[in-house]
Write an enzyme that holds these catalytic residues in place. Structure first.
Site, PDB file in Angstrom:
ATOM      1  CD  GLU A  94      -2.981  -1.113   2.303  1.00 19.34           C
ATOM      2  OE1 GLU A  94      -2.836  -0.311   3.248  1.00 19.34           O
ATOM      3  OE2 GLU A  94      -3.947  -1.899   2.207  1.00 19.34           O
ATOM      4  NE  ARG A 146      -2.410   3.377   5.363  1.00 17.66           N
ATOM      5  CZ  ARG A 146      -2.854   2.415   6.178  1.00 17.66           C
ATOM      6  NH1 ARG A 146      -3.156   1.229   5.694  1.00 17.66           N
ATOM      7  NH2 ARG A 146      -3.012   2.633   7.451  1.00 17.66           N
ATOM      8  CB  THR A 190      -1.066  -0.325   8.475  1.00 15.89           C
ATOM      9  OG1 THR A 190      -2.161   0.495   8.912  1.00 15.89           O
ATOM     10  CG2 THR A 190      -1.258  -1.746   8.980  1.00 15.89           C
ATOM     11  CB  ALA A 207     -10.715   1.033  16.415  1.00 12.24           C
ATOM     12  CB  THR A 264      -6.994   3.391  16.161  1.00  6.90           C
ATOM     13  OG1 THR A 264      -8.010   2.853  15.326  1.00  6.90           O
ATOM     14  CG2 THR A 264      -6.896   2.575  17.436  1.00  6.90           C
ATOM     15  CG  ASP A 329     -15.312   0.486  10.560  1.00  8.33           C
ATOM     16  OD1 ASP A 329     -14.510   1.235  11.147  1.00  8.33           O
ATOM     17  OD2 ASP A 329     -14.962  -0.409   9.778  1.00  8.33           O
ATOM     18  CE  LYS A 356     -13.462   2.838   6.935  1.00  3.62           C
ATOM     19  NZ  LYS A 356     -13.648   1.768   7.952  1.00  3.62           N
ATOM     20  CB  CYS A 632     -11.169 -19.565   9.375  1.00  2.05           C
ATOM     21  SG  CYS A 632     -11.073 -20.955  10.515  1.00  2.05           S
ATOM     22  CG  MET A 674      -2.010 -20.340  10.107  1.00  2.00           C
ATOM     23  SD  MET A 674      -3.777 -19.944   9.938  1.00  2.00           S
ATOM     24  CE  MET A 674      -4.465 -21.052  11.196  1.00  2.00           C
TER      25      MET A 674
HETATM   26 CA    CA Z   1     -12.407   0.294  11.478  1.00  2.00          CA
END
Ligand code: CA
Length: 709
Positions: A94, A146, A190, A207, A264, A329, A356, A632, A674
């Site tokens: 990214e 990023r 990130t 978060a 966050t 969110d 968002k 999963c 994993m």
């Molecule tokens: Ca979120």
């Protein structure tokens, strides 16, 4: 004044250049020399050196606009590949690279840092912070990164396991390292750090996993912590960290601190060096549903907010909350751009954001005054935003307390982290946007860290569907969703000027240039240039790799280059793909008149759905399905759908199924990220999951062979 500034600046460079002995480009001496010059002065005046790209968003205004115009609509036909460099990892990339005098610095997956010689397209050094694989599960949305910050001969990276590391730009050798987060909790980094006023600033994510957000400034030279600003209040029985926290705590109820609270600051920052204000975007609530984290209601400051912090001490100057009492969110961590706009015949210093929640905000960045807020995608959770109070006019159904409700946009946002760009020549903001919507409900059985869409430690969302409640639908939300588009938005007229409908969602970040071009990568593997005035497609290169990162442009020895780093992954890319195969992350660099061959990758083996019989009963398979969803399905796709950069387990080999228990309960693949579920899943649980996968693969195979899809 500006002319004198330029003269001073360039004569300064001339003297430096004239006095230094001849050093080879790409040598340690060369890199040390050019990166040492990236100081406060150069960062503040980032616009004056358009040949370089020295901070994440190109300049402190983060407009991702370049003055370069060698590449333009009349010659773009001859834009071709100058060089490419395969990074190796098949996890998401990214990053926005940084470039100074033809030396590029970038990050790949697992927070690995690369230095590249743009003159030759070769690797100079690699620095691997060796993030332990067990931290992979703490990154909700792939082990991505990023980007970097650069300052006085160093580059700075934040790592998935919550460290901030200073690296010698010339050698790739680490200089100092600080652990910025409690590693027993589900924090991850990130986002790209920024260096402002001699400080490296970094936030974090988590978060969705019950953490308390904050942003921290460290001395760039020593790594010493200078200040930290929490984005939500902690336990009010303990002393508040600052007056802002005391004020914020009045907008929360119940025992929110036990759930972390969220907020966050995992991506966006911008900086005004005149006002000495650092702008930080904050994330969603933890958990998402307000009634679970703050049962008496309240705005829950500073969730989903834009914060203006004094850079010296990190104290709050002002805030604007985009989504009071956040429950969807709706992060406001999306990219922010600073510029000056003429609004009602008055020139205003503004901050622009398309978070968002679907509204495009223009704020006065000196005071936080809301100047406009208009929907840039279809929005149904609010009818609009009241400019007097700055508050959204929520629709009654949108809090999904008495009903389940189809809400637009959804948790993926009308716009997510993919950076937008602002071109002062066209006056337009180019937004990588999404049309989408989802049903929200509040899971009546939710318990913190126990149920929900979990990875065993509590995916702290608490949505889910309460079947006893009626569903409010919205006929204007039409499928198939999500749909990707590129929007050109006029922030003064407060309207869209043009739109490109992409065949796939989740398309990449944007770059715009003084020659009126807009560059964007797409998730179906193209790198495209558009005319910024009207959206006409001018150029298209097929990379064969889904792109999510933003392109950059720069000069090397007087020639303009455009670089995009392709690497499929991210939140959506873990489970889906829009190209035939997933090839490893690769840097692609373009210039006029070049025709280098594209890299050839070994063709991945065609995989078959597993054929292994299971004697499990229907009841056992149903139990396995439920465990699969909980443990999963955050990373692995539904069986038979093909998967993304994380495998569809239905296509696993016989050998994998032979070591299934070792992988799931003993951490045999921990180094790949994993998780070891040994403490969370019993032998019997793992057998149930295994049998569910085998039975479902069998079902899908039968369905496919009968041609009934
Ligand atoms: Ca979120």
């Amino acid at each position: 004044m500006k002319i004198f500034g330029y003269l001073f600046f360039y004569s300064y460079f001339f003297i430096l250049t004239a006095c230094r002995p001849v050093v080879q480009n790409g040598s340690k001496e060369h890199i040390n020399h050019i990166t040492s010059q990236v100081d406060d002065e150069r960062l503040v005046r980032g616009d004056e050196t358009p040949g370089d790209w020295i901070t994440h968003g190109r300049n402190y205004s983060e407009n991702r606009y370049s003055e370069l115009q060698q590449i333009k609509s009349t010659n773009i036909d001859s834009l071709g590949l100058a060089w490419s460099l395969v990074l190796g990892s098949r996890r998401g990339v990214e990053a926005t690279p940084l470039v100074v005098d033809g030396i590029m610095f970038l990050t790949g997956s697992w927070s690995i840092v690369y230095a590249v010689d743009c003159r030759k397209g070769t690797l100079i050094w690699t620095y691997d912070p060796e993030v332990p694989g067990k931290f992979g599960e703490k990154a909700c949305c792939d082990v991505v990164n990023r980007g970097l910050a650069m300052y006085r001969g160093s580059v700075f990276v934040g790592t998935i396991d919550g460290r901030l590391i200073s690296i010698d730009a010339a050698t790739g050798v680490p200089q100092w390292e600080v652990v910025t987060a409690d590693t027993s909790k589900y924090y991850s980094i990130t986002g790209a750090p920024r260096v402002v006023d001699g400080k490296v600033v970094i936030g974090n994510g988590g978060a969705e996993y019950g953490v308390r957000g904050y942003v921290t400034a460290y001395d760039a030279t020593s790594g010493e912590q200078i200040w930290r600003f929490y984005t939500v209040p902690g336990n009010p029985e303990l002393p508040f960290e600052n007056p802002a926290m005391e004020m914020a705590a009045k907008t929360w109820t119940g025992e929110w601190w036990k759930y972390g609270g969220g907020g966050t600051a995992w991506d966006a920052m911008a900086y005004d060096p005149e006002l000495k204000l650092l702008y930080v975007g904050t994330g969603n609530g933890s958990p998402w549903v307000r009634k679970y984290r703050s049962p008496g209601g309240g705005d829950n400051l500073f969730l989903s907010s834009i914060l203006a912090l004094h850079v010296e001490d990190g104290q709050l100057a002002w805030y604007y909350q985009t989504t009071p009492g956040e429950s969807w969110d709706y992060t406001a961590t999306q990219h922010m751009i600073l510029t000056e706009l003429e609004i009602k015949e008055v020139s205003r210093k503004v901050l622009m954001q398309a978070p968002k929640n679907g509204f495009f905000y223009v704020l006065d960045r000196r005071t936080g005054e809301l100047l406009s807020a208009d929907p840039y995608v279809y929005v149904n959770w609010a009818q609009g935003v009241d400019l007097q109070s700055g508050r959204p006019l929520e629709n009654e159904f949108s809090r999904y307390e008495k009903v389940n409700a189809m809400i637009a946009p959804n948790y993926e946002g009308g716009h997510n982290w993919h950076p937008m760009a602002y071109n002062p020549v066209t006056g337009l903001v180019y937004i990588p946007a999404l049309d989408n919507g989802s049903v929200y409900g509040a899971d009546p059985n939710w318990k913190s860290h126990e149920s929900g869409f979990a990875v065993g430690n509590g995916w702290n969302a608490a949505t889910g569907y309460d079947p006893d409640k009626p569903l409010v639908t919205d006929s204007l939300i039409k499928g198939p969703l999500p749909r990707g588009k590129l929007i050109a938005w006029d922030p003064i007229k407060k309207q869209q000027v043009w739109q490109i409908d992409h065949p796939t969602p989740w398309n990449a970040g944007v770059l715009t240039t003084a020659s009126g071009l807009v560059f964007q990568g797409t998730t179906d593997g193209h790198f495209v240039a558009y005319d910024g005035e009207n959206g006409e497609k001018l150029w298209d290169a097929f990379l064969n790799i889904g792109v999510i990162a933003s392109p950059i442009t720069y000069l090397v020895d007087g020639i303009q280059y455009v670089t995009i780093v392709a690497g499929w992954g991210g939140g959506v890319g873990q489970k889906m793909k829009f190209t035939d195969h997933i090839y490893p992350g690769t840097i692609f660099t373009y210039a006029l008149g070049r025709k280098s061959p594209y890299p050839e990758y070994p063709k991945p083996q065609q995989k078959q759905l597993i054929e292994l019989r299971t004697e499990a009963t229907e009841k056992e398979i149903a139990r396995g399905a439920s465990l699969f969803t909980t443990y999963c399905a955050l990373c692995h796709a539904s069986i038979g759908s093909g998967g993304g950069n994380i495998p569809d387990l239905g296509y696993s080999s016989r050998e994998t199924f032979q070591s299934f228990h070792k992988i799931v309960r003993e951490g045999a693949l921990l180094s790949l990220g994993m998780p070891n579920f040994g403490g969370r899943l019993s032998e019997q649980d793992v057998t149930l999951i295994r049998n569910y996968i085998l039975a479902t693969a069998e079902k899908v195979r039968k369905r496919n062979s009968s041609g009934d899809k």
